[in-house]
Design a protein around this motif. Structure first.
Motif, PDB file in Angstrom:
ATOM      1  N   PRO A 166      14.161  94.280 -52.996  1.00  0.00           N
ATOM      2  CA  PRO A 166      15.575  94.436 -52.698  1.00  0.00           C
ATOM      3  C   PRO A 166      15.991  95.886 -52.444  1.00  0.00           C
ATOM      4  N   GLN A 167      17.095  95.994 -51.675  1.00  0.00           N
ATOM      5  CA  GLN A 167      17.798  97.248 -51.486  1.00  0.00           C
ATOM      6  C   GLN A 167      19.219  97.036 -51.993  1.00  0.00           C
ATOM      7  N   ALA A 168      19.666  97.886 -52.895  1.00  0.00           N
ATOM      8  CA  ALA A 168      20.906  97.648 -53.634  1.00  0.00           C
ATOM      9  C   ALA A 168      21.972  98.683 -53.310  1.00  0.00           C
ATOM     10  N   PHE A 169      23.150  98.183 -52.932  1.00  0.00           N
ATOM     11  CA  PHE A 169      24.288  99.047 -52.631  1.00  0.00           C
ATOM     12  C   PHE A 169      25.575  98.347 -53.072  1.00  0.00           C
ATOM     13  N   ARG A 170      26.617  99.129 -53.294  1.00  0.00           N
ATOM     14  CA  ARG A 170      27.922  98.548 -53.581  1.00  0.00           C
ATOM     15  C   ARG A 170      28.357  97.713 -52.380  1.00  0.00           C
ATOM     16  N   LEU A 171      29.012  96.601 -52.673  1.00  0.00           N
ATOM     17  CA  LEU A 171      29.424  95.699 -51.591  1.00  0.00           C
ATOM     18  C   LEU A 171      30.291  96.428 -50.573  1.00  0.00           C
ATOM     19  N   GLY A 172      31.284  97.173 -51.049  1.00  0.00           N
ATOM     20  CA  GLY A 172      32.188  97.865 -50.137  1.00  0.00           C
ATOM     21  C   GLY A 172      31.491  98.921 -49.310  1.00  0.00           C
ATOM     22  N   LEU A 173      30.592  99.667 -49.931  1.00  0.00           N
ATOM     23  CA  LEU A 173      29.862 100.710 -49.211  1.00  0.00           C
ATOM     24  C   LEU A 173      28.955 100.117 -48.150  1.00  0.00           C
ATOM     25  N   LEU A 174      28.219  99.069 -48.489  1.00  0.00           N
ATOM     26  CA  LEU A 174      27.299  98.476 -47.526  1.00  0.00           C
ATOM     27  C   LEU A 174      28.060  97.860 -46.361  1.00  0.00           C
ATOM     28  N   ARG A 175      29.185  97.234 -46.647  1.00  0.00           N
ATOM     29  CA  ARG A 175      29.991  96.671 -45.567  1.00  0.00           C
ATOM     30  C   ARG A 175      30.480  97.789 -44.631  1.00  0.00           C
ATOM     31  N   ARG A 176      30.935  98.898 -45.206  1.00  0.00           N
ATOM     32  CA  ARG A 176      31.395 100.031 -44.401  1.00  0.00           C
ATOM     33  C   ARG A 176      30.240 100.616 -43.585  1.00  0.00           C
ATOM     34  N   ALA A 177      29.059 100.720 -44.192  1.00  0.00           N
ATOM     35  CA  ALA A 177      27.909 101.286 -43.505  1.00  0.00           C
ATOM     36  C   ALA A 177      27.482 100.421 -42.317  1.00  0.00           C
ATOM     37  N   LEU A 178      27.461  99.110 -42.508  1.00  0.00           N
ATOM     38  CA  LEU A 178      27.067  98.216 -41.416  1.00  0.00           C
ATOM     39  C   LEU A 178      28.102  98.226 -40.298  1.00  0.00           C
ATOM     40  N   ASP A 179      29.372  98.304 -40.657  1.00  0.00           N
ATOM     41  CA  ASP A 179      30.421  98.384 -39.641  1.00  0.00           C
ATOM     42  C   ASP A 179      30.309  99.686 -38.861  1.00  0.00           C
ATOM     43  N   HIS A 180      29.970 100.764 -39.562  1.00  0.00           N
ATOM     44  CA  HIS A 180      29.797 102.062 -38.903  1.00  0.00           C
ATOM     45  C   HIS A 180      28.632 102.014 -37.912  1.00  0.00           C
ATOM     46  N   ALA A 181      27.519 101.396 -38.317  1.00  0.00           N
ATOM     47  CA  ALA A 181      26.374 101.269 -37.413  1.00  0.00           C
ATOM     48  C   ALA A 181      26.742 100.433 -36.183  1.00  0.00           C
ATOM     49  N   ALA A 182      27.551  99.389 -36.405  1.00  0.00           N
ATOM     50  CA  ALA A 182      27.948  98.525 -35.291  1.00  0.00           C
ATOM     51  C   ALA A 182      28.807  99.274 -34.276  1.00  0.00           C
ATOM     52  N   THR A 183      29.662 100.178 -34.745  1.00  0.00           N
ATOM     53  CA  THR A 183      30.496 100.945 -33.819  1.00  0.00           C
ATOM     54  C   THR A 183      29.653 101.856 -32.934  1.00  0.00           C
ATOM     55  N   LYS A 184      28.454 102.201 -33.400  1.00  0.00           N
ATOM     56  CA  LYS A 184      27.546 103.029 -32.625  1.00  0.00           C
ATOM     57  C   LYS A 184      26.530 102.195 -31.850  1.00  0.00           C
ATOM     58  N   ASP A 185      26.714 100.852 -31.881  1.00  0.00           N
ATOM     59  CA  ASP A 185      25.794  99.927 -31.193  1.00  0.00           C
ATOM     60  C   ASP A 185      24.362 100.086 -31.671  1.00  0.00           C
ATOM     61  N   LEU A 186      24.185 100.352 -32.966  1.00  0.00           N
ATOM     62  CA  LEU A 186      22.861 100.512 -33.551  1.00  0.00           C
ATOM     63  C   LEU A 186      22.464  99.245 -34.295  1.00  0.00           C
ATOM     64  N   ILE A 187      21.247  98.786 -34.064  1.00  0.00           N
ATOM     65  CA  ILE A 187      20.696  97.643 -34.786  1.00  0.00           C
ATOM     66  C   ILE A 187      19.781  98.203 -35.867  1.00  0.00           C
TER      67      ILE A 187
END
Length: 237
Positions: A168-189
């Protein structure tokens, strides 16, 4: 860990395992009397420090309800899969948000990693006690590593600072959601959750785990996983 903060599992399982080449997705193949995915889920459901688990499944999944012992389990939520793993994880976070808080920890674990040891899961949870960003299980690379260029060796990389990222990779729910949204805005998979968090300029902790926490990717990995599970039974972890 702060009072009231809970830990949740999240299992992205919407992939079809094309590299494996089986008619059945690799997470549903039989392994030591259970489907592969049930070994992965069971590590979380059986742990007293885990409040619940979200399993992310593809829209065309026709195996879950008939194959998994955890279909319908009260502590296991089902979430819809996305086009890529990172999208599935994002959907799983939305499902968990119905029960979890932004400050809760989410442990994302591959459905095709059936050999997670209880001791390694405990070690990861312990690392979260004073960890401001998050943490992931990993193993230092022992092999000499080459960077290739057109099928030839371009250079030999120093391995002293190289690790294999596991789950597993463990992160706070809010932080991980923000991080994935940030990657999506940059069109990064992003291929793992830590990569998304790193894009925010943060540095997750590495927690060394057992090398037998393998991911089943090719047919030869299945009997190897069976061997590791048998060894774990003979030497309880």
């Amino acid at each position: 860990m702060s009072t009231g903060v809970r830990c949740w599992g999240l299992i992205p399982a919407a992939g079809v395992g094309r590299r494996f080449g089986a008619e059945v997705p690799k997470q549903y193949l039989a392994l030591a009397g259970r489907p592969v995915i049930d070994h992965a889920i069971g590590a979380f459901v059986a742990h007293p420090g885990i409040a619940g688990c979200a399993v992310v499944l593809g829209a065309e999944d026709g195996w879950w309800a008939d194959v998994s012992a955890y279909a319908g389990h009260p502590r296991v939520l089902r979430a819809p899969g996305g086009a890529e793993r990172c999208h599935s994880v994002r959907n799983g976070l939305e499902a968990l948000a119905q029960r979890a808080a932004d400050e809760d920890w989410v442990l994302v674990h591959d459905a095709a990693r059936p050999c997670l040891r209880r001791t390694d899961l405990d070690r990861l949870l312990e690392a979260l006690q004073d960890e401001p960003v998050g943490a992931l299980l990993a193993v230092p690379i022992a092999d000499t590593v080459k960077r290739a260029d057109a099928g030839q060796v371009a250079e030999t990389l120093p391995r002293s600072a190289l690790w294999r990222a596991y789950t597993p990779q463990a992160f706070r729910l809010g932080l991980l959601r923000r991080a994935l949204d940030h990657a999506a805005t940059k069109d990064l998979i992003v291929t793992d959750d830590a990569s998304a968090v790193e894009l925010l300029g943060l540095r997750p902790a590495l927690v060394e785990c057992s090398a037998d926490n393998i991911k089943i990717t090719r047919p030869e990995d299945l009997p190897l996983a069976a061997f590791y599970l048998e060894q774990q039974r003979e030497t309880p972890c």
